[in-house]
Each structure stands twice: as structure tokens, then as C-alpha cells.
Design an enzyme around this catalytic site. Structure first.
Site, mmCIF file in Angstrom:
data_model
loop_
_atom_site.group_PDB
_atom_site.id
_atom_site.type_symbol
_atom_site.label_atom_id
_atom_site.label_comp_id
_atom_site.label_asym_id
_atom_site.label_seq_id
_atom_site.Cartn_x
_atom_site.Cartn_y
_atom_site.Cartn_z
ATOM 1 N N ARG A 12 -7.445 7.238 23.730
ATOM 2 C CA ARG A 12 -6.228 7.389 22.740
ATOM 3 C C ARG A 12 -5.904 6.097 22.053
ATOM 4 O O ARG A 12 -5.067 5.858 21.206
ATOM 5 C CB ARG A 12 -4.937 7.664 23.612
ATOM 6 C CG ARG A 12 -4.852 9.083 24.210
ATOM 7 C CD ARG A 12 -3.627 9.306 24.837
ATOM 8 N NE ARG A 12 -2.349 9.269 23.726
ATOM 9 C CZ ARG A 12 -1.214 9.292 24.033
ATOM 10 N NH1 ARG A 12 -0.673 9.710 25.274
ATOM 11 N NH2 ARG A 12 -0.181 9.131 22.955
ATOM 12 N N LYS A 44 -3.305 -0.005 17.018
ATOM 13 C CA LYS A 44 -2.795 1.708 17.046
ATOM 14 C C LYS A 44 -1.428 1.634 16.881
ATOM 15 O O LYS A 44 -0.808 2.414 16.289
ATOM 16 C CB LYS A 44 -2.852 2.030 18.568
ATOM 17 C CG LYS A 44 -2.300 3.179 18.939
ATOM 18 C CD LYS A 44 -2.637 3.631 20.458
ATOM 19 C CE LYS A 44 -1.465 3.341 21.580
ATOM 20 N NZ LYS A 44 -0.382 4.052 21.497
ATOM 21 N N ASN A 45 -0.509 0.842 17.485
ATOM 22 C CA ASN A 45 1.106 0.815 17.649
ATOM 23 C C ASN A 45 1.546 0.261 15.951
ATOM 24 O O ASN A 45 2.757 0.629 16.059
ATOM 25 C CB ASN A 45 1.628 0.077 18.533
ATOM 26 C CG ASN A 45 1.328 0.882 19.935
ATOM 27 O OD1 ASN A 45 1.051 1.759 19.801
ATOM 28 N ND2 ASN A 45 1.442 0.285 21.057
ATOM 29 N N ARG A 69 11.137 9.137 28.671
ATOM 30 C CA ARG A 69 10.834 8.950 27.396
ATOM 31 C C ARG A 69 11.954 9.910 26.314
ATOM 32 O O ARG A 69 11.440 10.456 25.605
ATOM 33 C CB ARG A 69 9.446 8.964 26.780
ATOM 34 C CG ARG A 69 8.604 8.119 27.596
ATOM 35 C CD ARG A 69 7.271 8.048 27.225
ATOM 36 N NE ARG A 69 7.142 7.105 26.027
ATOM 37 C CZ ARG A 69 5.902 6.821 25.589
ATOM 38 N NH1 ARG A 69 4.727 7.425 26.104
ATOM 39 N NH2 ARG A 69 5.882 5.901 24.468
ATOM 40 N N PRO A 70 13.402 9.728 26.543
ATOM 41 C CA PRO A 70 14.099 10.661 25.727
ATOM 42 C C PRO A 70 14.158 10.169 24.344
ATOM 43 O O PRO A 70 13.440 9.140 23.735
ATOM 44 C CB PRO A 70 15.675 10.452 26.301
ATOM 45 C CG PRO A 70 15.356 9.149 27.046
ATOM 46 C CD PRO A 70 13.885 8.910 27.312
ATOM 47 N N CYS A 97 2.008 9.259 26.875
ATOM 48 C CA CYS A 97 1.842 9.015 28.153
ATOM 49 C C CYS A 97 2.986 9.141 29.118
ATOM 50 O O CYS A 97 4.025 8.902 28.748
ATOM 51 C CB CYS A 97 1.151 7.437 28.537
ATOM 52 S SG CYS A 97 -0.304 7.089 27.696
ATOM 53 N N ASP A 153 2.751 -2.927 27.681
ATOM 54 C CA ASP A 153 1.767 -2.437 27.588
ATOM 55 C C ASP A 153 0.553 -3.248 28.283
ATOM 56 O O ASP A 153 -0.482 -2.747 28.408
ATOM 57 C CB ASP A 153 1.382 -2.270 26.182
ATOM 58 C CG ASP A 153 2.131 -1.063 25.358
ATOM 59 O OD1 ASP A 153 2.214 -1.118 24.376
ATOM 60 O OD2 ASP A 153 3.000 -0.451 26.167
ATOM 61 N N ASP A 195 17.129 10.130 22.663
ATOM 62 C CA ASP A 195 18.663 10.123 22.227
ATOM 63 C C ASP A 195 19.003 8.994 21.253
ATOM 64 O O ASP A 195 19.821 9.062 20.640
ATOM 65 C CB ASP A 195 19.477 10.110 23.453
ATOM 66 C CG ASP A 195 18.773 8.737 24.478
ATOM 67 O OD1 ASP A 195 17.754 8.459 24.303
ATOM 68 O OD2 ASP A 195 19.768 8.176 24.956
ATOM 69 N N LEU A 196 18.244 7.852 21.257
ATOM 70 C CA LEU A 196 18.492 6.679 20.436
ATOM 71 C C LEU A 196 18.221 6.987 19.048
ATOM 72 O O LEU A 196 18.933 6.703 18.127
ATOM 73 C CB LEU A 196 18.051 5.495 20.795
ATOM 74 C CG LEU A 196 18.079 4.992 22.325
ATOM 75 C CD1 LEU A 196 17.353 3.635 22.581
ATOM 76 C CD2 LEU A 196 19.635 4.772 22.576
ATOM 77 N N ARG A 216 3.360 10.337 21.334
ATOM 78 C CA ARG A 216 4.957 9.817 21.365
ATOM 79 C C ARG A 216 5.149 9.756 19.807
ATOM 80 O O ARG A 216 6.249 9.843 19.192
ATOM 81 C CB ARG A 216 4.733 8.579 22.049
ATOM 82 C CG ARG A 216 6.454 7.969 21.902
ATOM 83 C CD ARG A 216 7.502 8.863 22.577
ATOM 84 N NE ARG A 216 8.593 8.063 22.170
ATOM 85 C CZ ARG A 216 9.849 8.453 22.746
ATOM 86 N NH1 ARG A 216 9.994 9.629 23.471
ATOM 87 N NH2 ARG A 216 11.127 7.835 22.500
ATOM 88 N N ILE A 262 10.888 -1.749 31.360
ATOM 89 C CA ILE A 262 11.018 -0.794 29.952
ATOM 90 C C ILE A 262 10.951 0.568 30.293
ATOM 91 O O ILE A 262 11.424 1.294 30.064
ATOM 92 C CB ILE A 262 9.842 -1.450 29.093
ATOM 93 C CG1 ILE A 262 9.809 -3.012 28.590
ATOM 94 C CG2 ILE A 262 9.840 -0.496 27.720
ATOM 95 C CD1 ILE A 262 11.136 -3.128 27.906
#
Ligand code: EPZ
Length: 426
Positions: free
Chosen positions: A396, A22-23, A121-122, A116, A304, A124-125, A92, A326
Site C-alpha cells: 500500500r 504516498k501521503n 479513525r472517525p 489500516c 508512522d 467527526d473533525l 483512508r 496519535i
């Protein structure tokens, strides 16, 4: 209500193939925007995050064909660089459309991403990195990017963010000049994305110090590519078998990418080995406690797999301590495990698990993707019947968790909650 029903307390035996990652497939599919022609992606998992991504690709003008586990994406025409709120805000990885659209069209408009609820989970980076690449942002309700001045640059990430690393790569592949990402994330999914892009003619290099160098090229060619197995799904099943006991083999899966999990499995008394392109686990179901473990960016223990490991340690002999470094809200599985007899205390970014042998079946609810998988693992190990609700979370990321685990001998079935359960139903 749809739920999974498990008759637990039975060991697992057998072998299965593991779905595509998935990722890795989410950034690979999104990166198809960067070039014309038809890319064929094989071993693409049939999961809802992929379905949402395919709809987002269509919303910007891509033609998409799906045949079982093959997806073909034709990005010859990008007709729109503004992605819709509704779907983008439920995953995401929609944030990666920022890099893909800016890279191809020099402009992008997208909502803030979803995903999720495991933390704030901003982004900004992502934004700060893109500003280094000459991208300008306006507005604050959506992400509106002006990439007319896009140009390669040196970007140093204060934290090795997976998504930000992937996004910078997508924006840099077609940008003039050279980009260097220092303190880049090292997750294997990023190297799979780079491998796919290089097959298409991109010039990305993972350097010895872990940084990633991208030399901008003028265009990419379409290719066919087959996704590697999902290391987190593989790790989930290994942990489930560790707790339930038995002997399982995961075909086509090596422990590369799962080194930290292999070390943890040895530490809790479970045999794991690899060979002939597969890995095998044997366990008597008696798990030793883990005095301390913290999650970390790769090659550290993956966040995860933290919830599935927590579920396993709940039935261990002794006290374990896990620190989640994390995400700030990734212990939501705890109250559900307590319903199954677990004795767990959470304190800030740590959980203390007083393992016991009195875990039992219960009705529980998934609150995010990996907590759902963790509850299934706990239900397999605990004697009695466990019903897991909140399936949309599990679907998901897991193509068919019931099919996979039933192939390993589990008594597990999916019921839609309306009619009499048929334990043998597919
Ligand atoms: C990716 O999320 C994965 N998702 C996650 O998997 C995984 O848990 C995570 O990487 C870490 O390995 C996908 O690949 C689709 P990050 P991502 O950016 O990119 C903070 C699953 O279950 N951060 O490395 O969002 C962030 O809040 C999912 O499959 C900022 O502060 O992860 C978090 O605390 C869950 N600002 C930490 O960094 C930013 O701009 C790690 O985030 C970006 C991130």
C-alpha cells in the site's frame, strides 16, 4: 502465500533513490478534481493506494493515464459526485473526495473511509469543519454532503488532524470568501499539497502561527508537477540500516521533515548527516536504548515511524519506552516481534521494550502498512531467515521494498509461495 524472505544479520551498504511521497500524492491526485485540464504528476509512486485513487478519479469522470511513474489526470468532465463503496472503503484518503467534490460540484456522496486498522479513525473533525463552511450532511450510512451554501469561514481544529486539514483546504480553494484553519496540521505533505494548488492558481498561505489561510478563487489551471520523496519510506530505510548496521545514502532526501527522527538516531548512537541533496547514515548495528519517546503531530516524532523504531529498539542494549499518542491501536507489530525473540510489554498507550541481543529470524505476519515495514527492518537485523507475510499491507505504501533493500545489499526476495524460492529473483 506470497511473502518476503530475508537472510538477516548482514549490514547494508549502498545508495538508493526514494519513491515519491504516498501521503502527499494521494491528496494531490484527489485535488485534480478541482480544475479542468490535464495535470501531469511525475515521481508518482506505484503503490496500491495510488491505484485505488486513480480508479476513484475515473469513477467520477476523470480520464487517467499512467506511464511508469507519471500519471496524467484530466478532470475536465466530472460526471458523477458519488463514489463507489468497494474501493473507497479500503483506503483512508478516499475521505478527501468529500472536499474535492464539494469544492468543484458543491455536492458529494461517499462511504466512510477505510485504511489500516490502527484505531477507530472517525471523521467527526471533517464533518464538523465542513458544517462551519456551510455544508449540510444527511443520512448516516454514507457521507452525503450538500455544499450549495459552501462559503469560507474560520475553522479551529481541536486536534491538528492531517486529513481534516487537507479536506478543508480542498473544499475552500474554490469557495467564495476566505477560510482560516487554526490549529492546522503542520505535516510537510500538507505544504506540498498547498504548493501544488498554488501552482494551479489557488491562494493558500501557511502563516507564522501555523494556521492556513485560503482565499477562494474562481478556477484553477492545469500544471505539471513532480512529487517530493517520501519521508516515511526514507525514515523506514534509515531505521532498518541503523539496526542492521552499515552505511547507506538516500539520494535526493534531506532531513527536512525528518528532524525528530534525526534526533532519535543520534540518541541511540547512530551517525546521520546530510549534504549535496542526500542524507547518509552509518551504524555499527549496536543500538542504545531510548528511555522515553512519544509520538506527536509534526514536528514531533511521526506515528508512522513508531513501529519501525520499535523493531530497532527490540535489539538495543537496555530498556526503552515508547508512548503512542496519535492512534489507539498501533502496537499490533509487538506479538510478531516477540516471535523473533523480542521482549516487549504493552500497557495502554505505552510499550516497554527490554532490548536484547538474541533476536532471530522467524515467520511473521504484517497487520498494517508500517508494521509490515517494521518486520522487514527487524528481519534485516536479526540473524537467520525471516519470512514476512501480509504483503498487501506493505504494497500500500512501499513501491518495491525488496528492490530498494537489495540495492543496499540485503539478501531479500519476494516469493509467491508456490514454487521453489529463487533468492536472486527480481
Ligand atoms: C494521515 O492519516 C496519514 N494518512 C497517516 O499515515 C498518518 O499516520 C496520520 O495522518 C498522522 O500523521 C494519509 O495521509 C493517507 P489524522 P489521517 O486525521 O489523516 C483522529 C500511513 O501509514 N481523528 O491526523 O487519518 C484519528 O483517529 C498512514 O501512511 C479523529 O478523531 O490522520 C487519529 O487518532 C497511517 N477524528 C488522529 O486524529 C477525525 O475526524 C490523527 O488522525 C480525524 C482524525
Amino acid at each position: 502465500m506470497r511473502h518476503i524472505t530475508i537472510a538477516g544479520g548482514r549490514p547494508l551498504y549502498g545508495q538508493i533513490k526514494i519513491q515519491g511521497s504516498k501521503n502527499a500524492v494521494l491528496p494531490v491526485l484527489t485535488s485534480c478534481i478541482l480544475g479542468e485540464g490535464i495535470c501531469r504528476i511525475e515521481n508518482c509512486p506505484r503503490i496500491s493506494d495510488v491505484e485505488v485513487t486513480l480508479r476513484l478519479l475515473e469513477s467520477v469522470g476523470c480520464r487517467v493515464i499512467r506511464r511508469e511513474n507519471m500519471v496524467a489526470v484530466d478532470a475536465s468532465q466530472i460526471t458523477c459526485c458519488r463514489i463507489p463503496e468497494r474501493e473507497a472503503s479500503c483506503i483512508r484518503s478516499s475521505i478527501l473526495f468529500l472536499g474535492a467534490l464539494t469544492g468543484r460540484c458543491r455536492t458529494a456522496s461517499l462511504p466512510f473511509p477505510g485504511g489500516c486498522a490502527i484505531g477507530a479513525r472517525p471523521v467527526d473533525l471533517h464533518v464538523a469543519s465542513f458544517e462551519k463552511l456551510g455544508v449540510r450532511f444527511e443520512g448516516n450510512r454514507r457521507i452525503e454532503a450538500d455544499g450549495r451554501e459552501l462559503c469560507g469561514a474560520k475553522v479551529t481544529l481541536p486536534f491538528p488532524s492531517v486529513g481534516a486539514t487537507e479536506n478543508i483546504i480542498l473544499a475552500s480553494v474554490l469557495a467564495p470568501g476566505e477560510t482560516l484553519i487554526q490549529n492546522a496540521a503542520r505535516e510537510p505533505e500538507i505544504d506540498e499539497l498547498c504548493g501544488f494548488l498554488n501552482l494551479r492558481g489557488a491562494k493558500t498561505t501557511r502563516r507564522k502561527d501555523g494556521s492556513i489561510r485560503i482565499e477562494g478563487v474562481r478556477k484553477l489551471r492545469p500544471v505539471s508537477y513532480s512529487m517530493k520523496p517520501d519521508r516515511i519510506v526514507a525514515g523506514t530505510y534509515l531505521l532498518a540500516a541503523a539496526a542492521a548496521g552499515g552505511r547507506i545514502r538516500l539520494q535526493g532526501v534531506s532531513l527536512s521533515g525528518l528532524e525528530s527522527l534525526a534526533a532519535v538516531l543520534q540518541r541511540i548512537g547512530v551517525q546521520i548527516r546530510e549534504g549535496n541533496g542526500s542524507c547518509e547514515l552509518a551504524s555499527d548495528g549496536r543500538i542504545q536504548a531510548l528511555p522515553y519517546l512519544e509520538t506527536a503531530p509534526y514536528p514531533g516524532f511521526p506515528t508512522d515511524l513508531q513501529s519501525p523504531l520499535l523493531a530497532v529498539l527490540a535489539g538495543a542494549a537496555g530498556e526503552s519506552l515508547i508512548r503512542e499518542k496519535i492512534f489507539e491501536n498501533r502496537f499490533r507489530v509487538v506479538p510478531e516481534l516477540v516471535k523473533m525473540g523480542a521482549e516487549i510489554k504493552t500497557e495502554k498507550d505505552c510499550v516497554k521494550i527490554y532490548g536484547n541481543r538474541h533476536m532471530h529470524g522467524a515467520d511473521v505476519m504484517a497487520t498494517d502498512l508500517r508494521s509490515g515495514a517494521a518486520l522487514v527492518a527487524a528481519g534485516l537485523a536479526a540473524p537467520g531467515t525471516t519470512k514476512v507475510g501480509g504483503l498487501a499491507y506493505i504494497e500500500r505504501g512501499y513501491e518495491n521494498i525488496c528492490r530498494d533493500l537489495r540495492q543496499l545489499g540485503a539478501d531479500i526476495s519476494l516469493s509467491d509461495g508456490s514454487r521453489k524460492e529463487n533468492p536472486r529473483k527480481a
